[in-house]
Every structure is written in C-alpha cells, then in structure tokens.
Design an enzyme around this catalytic site. Sequence first.
Site, short mmCIF file in Angstrom:
data_model
loop_
_atom_site.label_atom_id
_atom_site.label_comp_id
_atom_site.label_asym_id
_atom_site.label_seq_id
_atom_site.Cartn_x
_atom_site.Cartn_y
_atom_site.Cartn_z
N HIS A 68 0.97 -1.25 -0.09
CA HIS A 68 -0.07 0.18 -0.03
C HIS A 68 0.94 1.26 -0.04
CE1 HIS A 68 0.71 -0.60 4.20
NE2 HIS A 68 0.54 0.49 4.50
N HIS A 70 1.46 3.73 2.08
CA HIS A 70 2.04 4.51 3.30
C HIS A 70 3.68 4.32 2.86
CE1 HIS A 70 -1.47 4.07 6.15
NE2 HIS A 70 -1.22 5.32 5.63
N ASP A 72 6.27 4.07 4.72
CA ASP A 72 6.97 3.08 5.50
C ASP A 72 7.10 1.58 4.61
OD1 ASP A 72 5.05 2.21 8.42
OD2 ASP A 72 4.47 2.87 6.19
N HIS A 73 6.21 1.60 3.79
CA HIS A 73 6.04 0.67 2.86
C HIS A 73 6.48 0.86 1.43
CE1 HIS A 73 3.76 -2.28 5.49
NE2 HIS A 73 3.53 -1.19 6.31
N HIS A 157 -7.71 -1.45 5.85
CA HIS A 157 -6.44 -0.34 6.32
C HIS A 157 -6.52 1.01 5.52
CE1 HIS A 157 -2.79 0.83 7.99
NE2 HIS A 157 -2.13 0.93 6.94
N GLU A 203 2.91 -8.39 10.41
CA GLU A 203 3.47 -7.58 11.37
C GLU A 203 3.17 -8.15 12.77
OE1 GLU A 203 5.23 -4.76 11.37
OE2 GLU A 203 5.66 -4.86 9.06
N HIS A 414 9.26 -7.63 12.61
CA HIS A 414 9.40 -6.48 13.23
C HIS A 414 9.08 -6.60 14.85
CE1 HIS A 414 9.14 -4.60 9.23
NE2 HIS A 414 10.26 -4.66 9.66
#
Lengths: 600, 378
Positions: A68, A70, A72-73, A157, A203, A414
């Site tokens: 997606h 965001h 951080d991706h 999300h 995650e 993570h």
Amino acid sequence: MPDIKVTPLGAGQDVGRSCILVSIGGKNIMLDCGMHMGYNDDRRFPDFSYITQNGRLTDYLDCVIISHFHLDHCGALPYMSEMVGYDGPIYMTHPTKAICPILLEDFRKITVDKKGETNFFTSQMIKDCMKKVVPLNLHQTVQVDDELEIKAYYAGHVLGAAMVQIKVGSESVVYTGDYNMTPDRHLGAAWIDKCRPDILITESTYATTIRDSKRCRERDFLKKVHESIERGGKVLIPVFALGRAQELCILLETFWERMNLKAPIYFSTGLTEKANHYYKLFITWTNQKIRKTFVQRNMFEFKHIKAFDRSYADNPGPMVVFATPGMLHAGQSLQIFKKWAGNEKNMVIMPGYCVQGTVGHKILNGQKKLEMEGRATLEVKLQVEYMSFSAHADAKGIMQLIRMAEPHNILLVHGEAKKMAFLKDKIEQEFNISCYMPANGETTTVTTNPSVPVDISLNLLKREMALGGPLPDPKRPRTMHGTLIMKDNSLRLVSPEQALKELGLSEHQLRFTCRVHLQDPHSDTDTLSRIYSHLKSVLKGYAVQHLPDSTVMVESIVLKVSSSAEEPDLKVVLLSWCFQDEELGSFLSTLLKKGLPSAL
Amino acid sequence: MDISSDEADDWFMESLHIYRDLHVFQLEHPTKVIEWTGEKSICVADYSSARNEILELLLPLKLYAGGNKGLCPERDFKLQHGGFCDEPVECLRHIFGKRCVVTSGQYSSKLQVWDIGEGDSDIIKRTGVINPKCPSDKGRKIASGVTDGASVLHGSRINDVQQTELVSGRVLYAVGTDSLDAVSGLQFVNSSTFVVCANNGTLYVGDTRDPRMKHYVLHGSMSGSHWVFALRKDQPHSDPAACTVARLSSFGQVLVSDLRNLCSPVRQAQLNLQQNMATCDFLNVTWAPVLDSCLAVSGFDGKVHIFDTTSWSTVSQTPQPVFVHRGHDLSHEAKTDGTLLVVTTHVWHPWRPRTLLSAASDGSIHVWDWVDKNFEHF
C-alpha cells in the site's frame, strides 16, 4: 528438503520500515520497499547488500510487490529501482499506483527542498520508477513468469491496500502488509479464502495491542471539535485525500444535524479536485455495501458542508475547515494554520502521521515556536490534537486472519522474540502450527511439504486395484511399482512395461546363481526330495514344486542337486533365481546352508 | 457493531457530555476479574473458554498524558504479559508489593501462584500451588496479605478460612470456628485484622493472632439473599476505627456500617435494581478510593450504578444513582443464543476520582471517566 526462506531487511530491533525478501521455489521476491521515517541518513533505506554486493538488483529479483502507499512500505522504492538499480516488474494495486507517486513527490519535496538533503531520489526517478509498475486487480491471478504467480486480496486499512499470495508450484506464501479485521466506515475488513499457504507473513507490531473501538475514537474527535466551536474557536483539519476526509465529513454532518449546530464547515477546493480524481478509484475498489452508503454521495450533497474560499479564513466566529495537504507542509492548510495558530481558542486536529521536517511533525512534538520563511517566527498557541484514525489489526485480528487463511506456519516480522513468547505459545497451541519471529537481517528457513501431482495410467491403476486388499487409505500408503516419466511439463506414472515400450527399450533379465554345499549320505535324487519336503514345510503359502526333470521350484527359483564321483556325500545344491526373487532366493540359500533336519 | 442502532447512537452522542474519557475494548474471552497489578496495569483472566488465559494489560497511555494529552494518540491497551491456566479463573488477587498474582479456579479448590515477570520475558509463569489443608469447595475466595512477607488469606466456608505463606506454603493461621457458612468475600484491614463476609450477610472479624472470630449476624435480610461486601480503609494499615463496611444483597439492599459497630448500620438503602441473572456470581460492590462516600454496584444487569451515600440515613429509602454506565448494554452486539448481558466485575482507578474499569459477559471491557452533573467540571 524443499523450503522457503524469509529475510526481513533492516537491522536488529529496527521497527518502522517494511522490506522483506522471500525465496520460494527458486524465485526471489521483494515484499514492500519502505523508508524508515526516523532516520535522516542512509539508515533510512533498506540494506540491499544482502541481495547482492555488486550494484543492480534486476538479476537477483523476480519481482517486487508493494502492499500500500504508506511511506514505510513504499518510500524507498524509487531509490531501489533508480539509484540501486532494478528493471523488473513492480506489482501494486491500481489505487496504490495512482497515489504512490503523489506521496513520494511530496515526501521528496519536503526532504530535499525543505531540509536541503542530497542523496535522495529526484522527481524524474519517481516517474521512471512508476513506469515499471504493473497494476493488480483483486482476486486476479497474475503470472509473473512460467512458474511464479501472485494474487491480491482486500486488506482494508487504506485505499488500495492489499494482502498478497505468492505461489510457485504447490508452495505458497501470503504477506499481509498492514490490514484490519474490523470494518471502517469507508473501507471494510480484510478478507482472504482458506488458501492454506505454507507461510503467513505478518507484522507483529500490533499483535500485542487490544484496540480501542472506532466509535470511541470518533467520539473523541467530535468532542474536541464541539469544545472548540462552543468557545468560538476555529478548527483546522489537514487531510490528504478522499477516504478518511469524507468519513470525517459524514461524521460531522450527522453530529451537526443532531445537535442543531450552526457553525459553518468547509471543505477546501484542493480537496475537491483530488476527490473527483480518486472517486473513480473508489468505485472499483470498494464493495457493494460501501459503495451504496458512502461512495455515491456527491461531495457537495452535504447540508452543512460547503466549499471553502481563502477569504473565509478571516471570517469571525467558529468554523471547521478540511484542507490539504495533510502534514501542513505547504499549500492551503499551512496558510490557514499560520492565520489561526496565534489564538488559543482555535484547534488543529492531525489525523495521522507527519513526516519529519513538516510543520505537522513539529507541532506534534510539542513545538510552540516555529520558524517560517523569511526568519519570521510563528507562535503556536492553538490547541494541537493528535488523533490516530488508521485501522490496524490487533491481537484478536491476527487470530481471526489465521483462522481464515489456515496457514501451515506463521512468521511475525518486526518484533522482539522475547516480548512475544506468549503470542507464539497462543498461536502454536490454538492452531498447532509453528510461529517464527526472525530479527531484522535474520533469515528464517521453513521446510515445506509440497505435494507433487502426478498422472497415473489407467492400466497401472487397474492393476493395483486388482491386487485386492482394502480400499485405498491416505493414512496408510501402500507401496506400488511404477515408473515416473517427466516429460515437458507433465509427470506421469506408468507400469514399467509400458515405460519400456514407450522408450523403445527391452528389459534386461538378471539371474543369480549360487551353490550351497551340503553333507548328505543319500543319493542326489533323495537329497532333492528331502530338500523339497523341508522347503514345503517351511515355506507354507509359497508355490513349492518338485518337477519330473529333477528340479525343485520355489516360485521362479530353481534348485538342482549334484555331486562328484570322488565325494558322493558332498552335495552341491545349485540355486538360481531372477532379480525379482532376490529376497526369497537369499533366504533359501541361507536356510539351506544351515543343513537339512535329520528327521526328514 | 450495528451502526444504524438508534439507541446506541443516542448513547454515543450523550457520551460526549457525560464522560470525560471513554474507551471501549473487546477481549477475545470474557473476564470476571480485573485486578490492579501496578499503577498503570491490570490483570484479567478467562472464565469461560477451553484455554484460559491470564493477561496483564497496560492501560492506554493517553489517560496518563496529563497536560500533553492532546499530543498522545495512544488509545489502546497493550498486552504486557500472558499465561495459560488449566481451569477457568474464579478469583484473582495481586500480592501486595510483589510481581505476583494468586488465582482460584472453578474446577478445583486449589490456589495457583503466578509470577508476572519483569522486562525480559512476557510469559506469566506458574510458580506454585496451594492446596487447602482441609476439604473445600471449588473456587475459593482470596485476599492478599498486607505485610512484606507474601501471603494470602483464603476460604470457601468460614471454617476453612486460613492464611498461607506463599514461598514456603506454610499455614500461618487457621480460623477456629466450625461455621459452614459459605464465604462471599474476605479482606485484611491491617497486618493482622481481617473481615470475612458470608453469603448470608453475616460478618466475621478476626485477628491472625487468635483463632476465635467475632461474628455479627445480619437481621432483616430477605430469605434467599446473597450478600457481598466492600471495605473502605484510609490507608493500608489503618486503625480499624477508620473503616467503613458496605454490604450489598442480591435483592438490592445496601447496609453501610462502621467497623467498630457492625451490629447497627449507620446508613441503609433499598436500591431499585432487579437482578436478571439466575446466578449471583457477578454481584459486586466497591467503595470509591478518592470520592467521599461513593460506592459502585454491578452484577444485576449490563450496567454499573454509582451512588453517593452521604444523603442516606438509617431509614431505608430508594436513592437515585449519581451516574449509570450503560455502555456495555449499548455497544453490545446482540447474541443469538438469548443469554442476557451482565457486568461481571468493575474496579475504581486508585487515584483518578471518577475513573472506573468494567467488564461484561460478552468480553467487553470499558475504561470510563464520568462527569458529575453537580460538579460541571471538565
């Protein structure tokens, strides 16, 4: 043993960036390519040296998949494809493809123009990177090549977020990206079928939380807005685009109606333009129910919400304004913020994460004095509220997803293994599957047990069935004889005779002969008879025959007795058997070596 | 949640004014225990599933952010530690001064001792078992000792009440009475004085230095009543003179007495509460630790009722509650099996005056800070 290898890139306990490498069936796939938002130097990029030390990644990766938009991706994607070098396909859903470049460009502007950094990707690089993107539709199987196929599932999300199934032969992996299991007003909950992947990768960040209800978050939002309006203050809500913004609008509209409030609510024109653009994305992306209740609303069908004009910001009295961009880093929302910041009756509500370097980030860190262009200082007296509306799965959500997909193994990225021992136990006990928790930079190897489908010839099947005995039972495998022919892309199991015929070969016959010496005072003929009786009594259930040509036959094994004139009591028993009767033949020779019982 | 439910919507709208803070969570399995294990953490435990979990949860950070509350977006519970129990948990108590809890279960009369664990591991480990030294019913009631040497006071009937030292398993004290009354609750007043309440409302006051106990029979209790109690102390080791006892019956009777004179209540009331449950299992009364003379009552239905006893007298009347938390009823997904929703337990926050935590039979757990209309204080 066949296995799948998973390596989350990064170091140690580093959380905040997703970039995972999967090796499956000889293929290498990169899942997400996120930027670490906490670092200002090269540590923010994933460390690709794990893949290769020598530059370009094209030869080492079969594809890249982005879950997606965001940062951080996907934040490191242009760096990976244009600065490190990758020319293969990059897969993502249509909405992600539309929104990614905008966020990346915004991000680039903030980092380079505002913070003056070098060693960052350029606008052209973003464009070149997006040219390599192949868009995905939900539930559509895409052949990356002859052997590798991928399929996207709805993740909830944010708009366009997907969970991805990667399949090579009968081995598969599902990567969830970020997802949520409780429906949002405009997004719905994640869904996947019982695809039973070998590994489910997800995650661990939210696995140890229990989420407060969406209703309570909304309540907090309404309460804050109401408090401000009541005291005559103005409320600024910086938003990115369609989706969350529209959801908050519907919420406010309902509230205004109920409480009979009169203060104006505005929606900035910049948002309207974007709204029309993303409107189309929404139509295909959301499900029927959401389309009905949410998407079909025209932006301007709100009773209480009107289009904003710059001049309104100076109007006296309370009001609420939705404006872009979302992190207060430029444009209209920043302009309005500058006007309203000095009054403590006013409020700004930040509905999400802000990148370092933006005004949004600074005020969320409690900064009260901001340096603006031209050395001017801005005092921040208005109330700052940080509200998180993003939808994430929690501990319960993970269990629900596992129940849906039924993976054979689960891998949590993570997280700190020591801090997740309880979750691991819980998963292992409830589902009886293995739970892995690699540290960043650590490779986990999961052994799989793939089934290989093989076609069996009808003749062979009939022959096996004709042997009688119990019906086939998958829990009790039975040995059968056949030949596996691997030709082109097919696997066939046929009888040995048929295989030989197809290959134009004739079967070799192998015969073993051995001599056993016996001390026996009888004549050769009598010795043979004695041997016959002995074998008949020992080998019950076998075909033992005494033939007129002075041989004894056991199945296909031939026995003859002879002796020399010099030593008539030293009998030589000649045994001869073919390869198929090897076991019986060996047994007989061992038996006879023990001598004949005297009672015969 | 059914978004179109009008009553639920109304309540959420109303909640903007009647609560300062409101957090609504859904556990996987319902709990009937909420026990503070630290300033910001609680323990909950399953009582209804096959694999019974004990969880230590950290409260949402937003509640503790003080002046910076606006900048803190953290609204969620954080699961800090977890463990598995082999039976549904009936009673759970935190041991004073230690990172340790003791539980009793529905399948046996034993007590289990658990180590919650520190930073390194997140597993709640069982470290011991206490078997009562005489035959006993299942699901014993437990109270923590209040001295440095970790101990528990526990019992299922008055005659089997005993105090056990945790580390050694040694029985430090056992009562010397043969009353077979069932225990509904017990608590230490100071290091040696303790109070036990029986199901029939009789109170027993004992001292661990003397096996004899004084008992105070309850007069005027309706037949079939089941009673629970709550003790209000000013500090952990207070003089018994400064203690108030409240008793609540399954018929809604409340008696408030001074520990010095348990024969005659100083205040009483008949609450207008109908019990809709067949079981008295969840009946609960608690004193507010900060607010004067306020008590909370639950277990009758899906609500928590808060009363101010200041205006009560010795003549029983029917007071109005100062607040009723209806959240569990109104954010509850209707169950198809027809079971009624009931609040299983509630606790007050130790120092925030109007903050409570409550749990219900549908697995919900709420954290709420109510507004006193008479106060008008935000």
